[in-house]
Motif scaffolding. Sequence first.
Motif, mmCIF file in Angstrom:
data_model
loop_
_atom_site.group_PDB
_atom_site.id
_atom_site.type_symbol
_atom_site.label_atom_id
_atom_site.label_comp_id
_atom_site.label_asym_id
_atom_site.label_seq_id
_atom_site.Cartn_x
_atom_site.Cartn_y
_atom_site.Cartn_z
ATOM 1 N N ALA A 104 0.882 -1.215 0.151
ATOM 2 C CA ALA A 104 0.015 -0.121 -0.024
ATOM 3 C C ALA A 104 0.851 1.262 -0.029
ATOM 4 O O ALA A 104 0.647 2.211 -0.808
ATOM 5 N N ASP A 132 -8.945 -6.746 -0.852
ATOM 6 C CA ASP A 132 -8.055 -6.102 -0.040
ATOM 7 C C ASP A 132 -7.996 -4.772 -0.829
ATOM 8 O O ASP A 132 -7.764 -3.539 -0.416
ATOM 9 N N ARG A 136 -9.507 -0.734 -0.212
ATOM 10 C CA ARG A 136 -8.508 0.469 -0.214
ATOM 11 C C ARG A 136 -9.097 1.323 -1.349
ATOM 12 O O ARG A 136 -8.155 2.341 -1.693
#
Length: 180
Positions: A104, A132, A136
């Motif tokens: 990230a 995931d 995000r």
Amino acid sequence: MAGQALIVIDMINTYDHDDAELLLPAVRGALPGVRALLARARRNGVPVVYVNDNFGQWRSHHGEILDRALAGPHADLVEPVAPDSDALFIVKARHSIFYETPLAYLLRELDVDHLILCGQVTEQCVLYSALDAHIRHLDVTVVRDAVAHIHEDLADAALRMMQINMAADIRSADDITFSG
């Protein structure tokens, strides 16, 4: 405008694990798509990030993982998609490319908001990674002919879940356009 990154999931592999014999035919089928994506991403200056299991080898450098896979009986599945000198490499411990990794942070540094996912295994690591990414708020494209599965029926269901539940764009490798 933020950019794209090609994420190559778990393609550096010794195939010395449970279900490997079920996985191998799908990997062979996905290789042309992965190779085409790698070539186009590199040509267009799009970041290529390998996110790979460590297979219990907790090393900070990807070279040992790559060397081990290239020395194994299925080097023919690894060599054509091996990282080049410009590729980025992140080691992961478990299914998601984000779980306990610096991905990230790296994506923010690269100003990336659109992930193009290829690799293995569709119904496991690719699915969990897409989820995931979705939570995000990243755009996700999964390249259906550049992902490999263990169980075809579960892979089909996973692709459908990613498309419906996570707004993932499901495309073939030929339909992927990279903009660097």
